[in-house]
Design a protein around this motif. Sequence first.
Motif, short mmCIF file in Angstrom:
data_model
loop_
_atom_site.label_atom_id
_atom_site.label_comp_id
_atom_site.label_asym_id
_atom_site.label_seq_id
_atom_site.Cartn_x
_atom_site.Cartn_y
_atom_site.Cartn_z
N GLU A 140 -11.16 -8.34 -26.12
CA GLU A 140 -10.83 -9.55 -26.87
C GLU A 140 -9.33 -9.69 -27.02
OE1 GLU A 140 -11.85 -11.80 -31.12
OE2 GLU A 140 -12.87 -9.93 -30.58
N THR A 141 -8.66 -8.56 -27.26
CA THR A 141 -7.19 -8.58 -27.37
C THR A 141 -6.55 -9.10 -26.09
OG1 THR A 141 -7.25 -6.70 -28.89
CG2 THR A 141 -5.16 -7.15 -27.78
N LEU A 142 -7.12 -8.72 -24.95
CA LEU A 142 -6.53 -9.09 -23.66
C LEU A 142 -6.70 -10.56 -23.32
CD1 LEU A 142 -7.44 -5.92 -21.59
CD2 LEU A 142 -5.14 -6.73 -22.16
N LEU A 143 -7.45 -11.29 -24.11
CA LEU A 143 -7.53 -12.74 -23.91
C LEU A 143 -6.15 -13.38 -24.06
CD1 LEU A 143 -10.80 -13.57 -25.89
CD2 LEU A 143 -10.50 -13.66 -23.41
N GLY A 163 -17.51 -7.63 -24.13
CA GLY A 163 -16.25 -8.33 -24.34
C GLY A 163 -15.63 -8.78 -23.03
N VAL A 164 -16.08 -8.17 -21.91
CA VAL A 164 -15.56 -8.57 -20.60
C VAL A 164 -15.94 -10.01 -20.28
CG1 VAL A 164 -15.77 -8.16 -18.11
CG2 VAL A 164 -15.44 -6.25 -19.66
N ALA A 165 -17.09 -10.44 -20.79
CA ALA A 165 -17.58 -11.79 -20.50
C ALA A 165 -16.54 -12.85 -20.85
CB ALA A 165 -18.88 -12.06 -21.26
N ILE A 188 -23.87 -6.21 -18.09
CA ILE A 188 -23.54 -7.01 -16.91
C ILE A 188 -24.37 -8.29 -16.85
CG2 ILE A 188 -23.76 -7.06 -14.38
CD1 ILE A 188 -22.69 -4.21 -14.39
N GLU A 189 -25.61 -8.23 -17.31
CA GLU A 189 -26.45 -9.42 -17.31
C GLU A 189 -25.89 -10.53 -18.18
OE1 GLU A 189 -30.99 -8.86 -16.75
OE2 GLU A 189 -30.35 -7.14 -17.95
N ALA A 190 -25.01 -10.17 -19.13
CA ALA A 190 -24.40 -11.18 -20.01
C ALA A 190 -23.09 -11.73 -19.45
CB ALA A 190 -24.16 -10.57 -21.39
N TRP A 191 -22.62 -11.19 -18.33
CA TRP A 191 -21.37 -11.69 -17.74
C TRP A 191 -21.61 -13.05 -17.08
CZ3 TRP A 191 -19.04 -6.87 -14.77
CH2 TRP A 191 -18.66 -5.91 -15.71
N PRO A 192 -20.67 -13.97 -17.21
CA PRO A 192 -20.85 -15.31 -16.61
C PRO A 192 -20.78 -15.26 -15.09
CG PRO A 192 -18.64 -15.09 -17.49
CD PRO A 192 -19.38 -13.86 -17.92
#
Length: 267
Positions: A140-143, A163-165, A188-192
């Motif tokens: 989230e910080t890296l956003l 949070g990678v999503a 991974i299933e939650a990644w867009p």
Amino acid sequence: MRMAVVSILLLLTAGCDNNSGGPGGAAGKTAVGGSSDASSVGQLLPSETAHAQAATVTALRQAGWRVETNGLEEAVIAILEDGEIGSKNGRRLSGLETLEQVRLWNCPDADDAFVERVAGLAKLRVLVIRGGRLTDACFETLLAAEALESLNLGNMSGLTGRGVAGLLARGRIKRLYLDHTGVSEEVIEAWPVENSLQMLNLNHTHLGTAAARTLQEFPTLKSVFVVQAGLATDAVAAWRRARPNCPVYDGRERPGGSPERPAVESP
């Protein structure tokens, strides 16, 4: 009479010689002009920013960092291996606004607070932290790192990829390394599916068939590394059939008899 004419000619010749290329002639002027141009160019290097960074760069180098500069002598790459960052050096690094790459290997105090410092670097394109004590909060910080294209956070069991999503949804990350972490199929299933990923390294993680089905839908992927990631051979084979132009390296068979490739690419 003849003597007078000869004398006049000699005087005229001497006068011409004095105007052609001596210390005060054309050649002399060219030399002065060249010197002036060189002086003007010299004034451009190093830049004012480089002058302002000089003490910080020197301090980091004395602390064991490798700092590389561009043509204007501005810091663009900072590297530390097998050493502690220290809070003071973390603050120094965050002040180098021209940094484009930060690379850390085996730095035990690399944590979320450090990521927060470097995430504010406007030109940061590559961040490598191999080993440390990061948590999923760092994603989230890296956003805030709007120029970030390559993210390499390996060898950290505390990372699960939650949070990678959000990062992928921004469409900026092209290369992602999460090998030797706690990334799972559920995460991974939650990644867009719509993202800009071109290279993904998930070696030594905990995947399954569902993860393979999700990842094969990523439209821009050009290569994937899943060595010892828990994927069955038939799941990998199905992935390769679905995406023949996206090599999937699992440490076993190679698609199309292609030569051996390294399990980890350079960021």
